[in-house]
Design a protein around this motif. Structure first.
Motif, PDB file in Angstrom:
ATOM      1  N   SER A 342     -59.619 -48.977 -31.668  1.00  0.00           N
ATOM      2  CA  SER A 342     -60.862 -48.204 -31.732  1.00  0.00           C
ATOM      3  C   SER A 342     -60.937 -47.422 -33.046  1.00  0.00           C
ATOM      4  O   SER A 342     -61.987 -47.349 -33.680  1.00  0.00           O
ATOM      5  N   GLY A 350     -62.933 -40.155 -28.504  1.00  0.00           N
ATOM      6  CA  GLY A 350     -63.103 -39.235 -27.384  1.00  0.00           C
ATOM      7  C   GLY A 350     -61.932 -38.264 -27.339  1.00  0.00           C
ATOM      8  O   GLY A 350     -61.338 -37.928 -28.371  1.00  0.00           O
ATOM      9  N   GLU A 351     -61.575 -37.837 -26.142  1.00  0.00           N
ATOM     10  CA  GLU A 351     -60.499 -36.857 -25.971  1.00  0.00           C
ATOM     11  C   GLU A 351     -59.167 -37.410 -26.470  1.00  0.00           C
ATOM     12  O   GLU A 351     -58.798 -38.539 -26.157  1.00  0.00           O
ATOM     13  N   ALA A 356     -64.133 -43.578 -26.043  1.00  0.00           N
ATOM     14  CA  ALA A 356     -64.941 -43.019 -24.947  1.00  0.00           C
ATOM     15  C   ALA A 356     -64.939 -43.935 -23.732  1.00  0.00           C
ATOM     16  O   ALA A 356     -65.176 -43.487 -22.608  1.00  0.00           O
ATOM     17  N   TYR A 357     -64.664 -45.241 -23.940  1.00  0.00           N
ATOM     18  CA  TYR A 357     -64.702 -46.192 -22.819  1.00  0.00           C
ATOM     19  C   TYR A 357     -63.338 -46.379 -22.152  1.00  0.00           C
ATOM     20  O   TYR A 357     -63.156 -47.320 -21.379  1.00  0.00           O
TER      21      TYR A 357
END
Length: 589
Positions: A342, A350-351, A356-357
């Motif tokens: 990613s 994301g975190e 995010a997925y």
């Protein structure tokens, strides 16, 4: 086929241009070395490719060829006992051809094309069939009979069917479809790894996957067709627990995925599994096991594919009507591969940098487990249970992979490093673990042991919970501040921990405990607690009750074979009563 050229290389990510005719998830061959990869993103005529092999030395201008099909696994005779890498390349065959080190660009079929298998038809010419119907069997190992199925999407009448010895690519039957076309059926099937195999109906799991591990079966059971997570820090025993489950769980087939684990740990698996004796048959456990080895030093992109390869193989055996147990060790390393790819794709993080997925990808994997009715005119019930290890950094389960997993799974076995350091195995913390399957399977357990299993379990959980509260008091003001009944609760809880929950994986009897024996063990500890409580009310001394000589026999009960337990159980109950009565007489004197 679409042929383009390399524009950019960034580690395992290759950007190729001129790929307008290619599709998402197409398998590609990169450069003249023909490295295998998969398209994961398309912008105009540019394709982003994750390459499953080492990309050093690649440069712009080299050719990229799309093969026109998605990453798929080969399914058929020859799977059992095999050791594959993350994209189903047979490691033993590659070693035979190229030596101990993986050579780039090597093309070896997943299933042996030359070996002949004895095909025994189980259906006659003229029979109506659909996809997933069984047309014959192959005795792959002494304990696994592989059922040859009609490929999905094929339906019609059996025109011809043969018996005898065939390779996986030879035709064993032909089917005439409604439109008059003839389909040749071989023992070899292919299936795209990112697509779950279809089924007729998914049922609610209501039977336990009996493991013989007391802390799991009695307190936190997993259903056949259920999902469980085993999170824990380094050294807490995740791999040993998965070995025990692979060996003892009530499953016909085991698929073990070593996803991004240390090389020496995977080496242990590869050397131990062939030596493990299957308790059901006395043969090697490898005769009903498929191993997928993708160590941390192998290309990171293949780690992302490995769990899909494993679960597709597991679904194939589930469709035959088998109970399959899949061990994924560990999904944290898979998520790290996802994060790296990613990052190279420059997606919004994301975190903690995970994409995010992350949650949806984990759910897609775990949701492929289940108890299902297969497709076809002659449907079968099959089970696929998934047990995923999670390796949170520093043992902190508040990190994203653990939290995303917790939202999906229904059985959570939280490993505790402090228990492992105290040599308590399995190091499953009874205060943080849970199972949401328990209530659904209560009636089954009660029927299996012919008693109130759920009532005994509830009492044990209450005692362990009370012990945690009393421990806080003891730490503050000392043991002397406790009342006699509370002292007795602490002793009963200690007996539960040491005599019931603690289990020796290397003891020939204690390594596996039948449900009937587990019920008796729970009954003994609770009988000691209840009878001592009555003794306290009649005036017995707490020190005397704590030090009853019979407690040693309660502790040694777990080392008895099942056929000796009934007589010993009755004898211990009588001895508890006699020793308490003797204690009361001393108090009166």
């Amino acid at each position: 086929m679409s042929i383009g050229t390399i524009k950019k290389v960034a580690g395992p990510l290759v950007i190729a241009e001129g790929m307008r005719d290619a599709n998402m998830f197409d398998v590609v061959r990169v450069s003249n070395q023909r490295l295998i990869g998969e398209i994961i993103e398309i912008h105009g005529d540019q394709a982003s490719i994750q390459v499953y092999e080492e990309t050093s030395g690649l440069g712009p201008g080299e050719p990229v060829e799309s093969m026109g099909y998605a990453l798929s696994v080969e399914l058929g005779p020859g799977l059992m006992g095999s050791i594959y890498d993350g994209i189903q390349r047979p490691l033993e065959e590659i070693m035979r051809l190229t030596g101990n080190n993986l050579t780039r660009g090597v093309e070896v079929p997943s299933l042996n094309r030359e070996k002949k298998w004895t095909f025994v038809p189980s259906i006659a010419e003229g029979a109506q069939v659909e996809g997933c119907d069984i047309i014959g069997t192959v005795q792959e190992t002494p304990i696994v009979q592989q059922k040859i199925m009609v490929p999905n999407g094929v339906s019609g009448v059996i025109k011809t069917i043969n018996s005898g010895e065939f390779t996986v690519e030879e035709t064993v039957a032909t089917v005439e479809q409604k439109d008059g076309s003839i389909v040749k059926i071989k023992m070899l099937q292919k299936w795209p790894v990112r697509v779950g195999r279809p089924y007729k109906e998914k049922l609610s799991p209501d039977k336990p996957l009996v493991t013989g591990q007391r802390v799991i079966d009695a307190l936190f059971p997993i259903a056949k067709g259920g999902v469980a997570a085993v999170p824990g820090p380094f050294g807490s025993g995740k791999t040993v627990i998965q070995h025990q489950l692979a060996k003892w769980a009530e499953a016909d087939i085991v698929v073990y995925i070593g996803c991004g684990e240390r090389g020496n740990e995977m080496t242990d698996v590869l050397t131990e599994f062939p030596e493990l004796v299957d308790p059901k048959t006395g043969n090697s456990l490898m005769e009903r096991t498929v191993l997928i080895a993708n160590t941390s030093d192998m290309p990171v992109a293949a780690r992302e594919a490995s769990i899909y390869v494993g679960i597709t193989i597991a679904e194939y055996f589930r469709d035959m009507g088998y109970s399959v147990a899949l061990m994924a060790d560990s999904t944290s390393r898979w998520a790290e591969a996802l994060r790296e790819m990613s990052g190279r794709l420059e997606e919004m993080p994301g975190e903690e940098g995970y994409p995010a997925y992350l949650g949806s990808r984990l759910a897609q994997f775990y949701e492929r487990a289940g108890r299902v009715i297969s497709k076809g005119l002659d449907p079968r019930e099959g089970f696929l249970s998934v047990i995923g290890a999670v390796s949170p950094p520093g043992g902190d389960i508040s990190e994203p992979v653990s939290q995303a997993t917790l939202r999906i799974v229904k059985a959570f076995w939280g490993l505790d490093a402090s228990l492992a350091y105290r040599r308590h195995f399995p190091a499953i913390n009874w205060l943080t673990s849970y199972s949401l399957y328990t209530d659904d399977m209560g009636a089954w357990f009660n029927g299996a042991v012919g008693g109130d299993w759920m009532g005994e379990r509830a009492k044990i959980m209450r005692l362990l919970s009370d012990e945690a509260e009393l421990d806080e008091i003891v730490k503050l003001v000392g043991m002397d501040a406790l009342s006699a009944p509370d002292r007795l609760k602490l002793e009963a809880a200690r007996s539960i921990r040491e005599d019931f929950l603690h289990q020796d994986a290397f003891h020939e009897v204690d390594t596996y405990t039948e449900l009937e024996k587990q019920f008796k063990m729970m009954g003994l500890v609770l009988a000691y607690f209840d009878l001592c409580n009555e003794g306290l009310k009649e005036g017995a001394n707490i020190e005397g009750l704590v030090g009853l000589p019979v407690r040693e026999r309660i502790g040694r009960f777990k080392y008895l074979e099942l056929d000796k337990t009934a007589a010993e159980y009755e004898s211990i109950i009588e001895t508890i009563n006699a020793e308490i009565a003797q204690l009361l007489r001393k108090e009166e004197d």
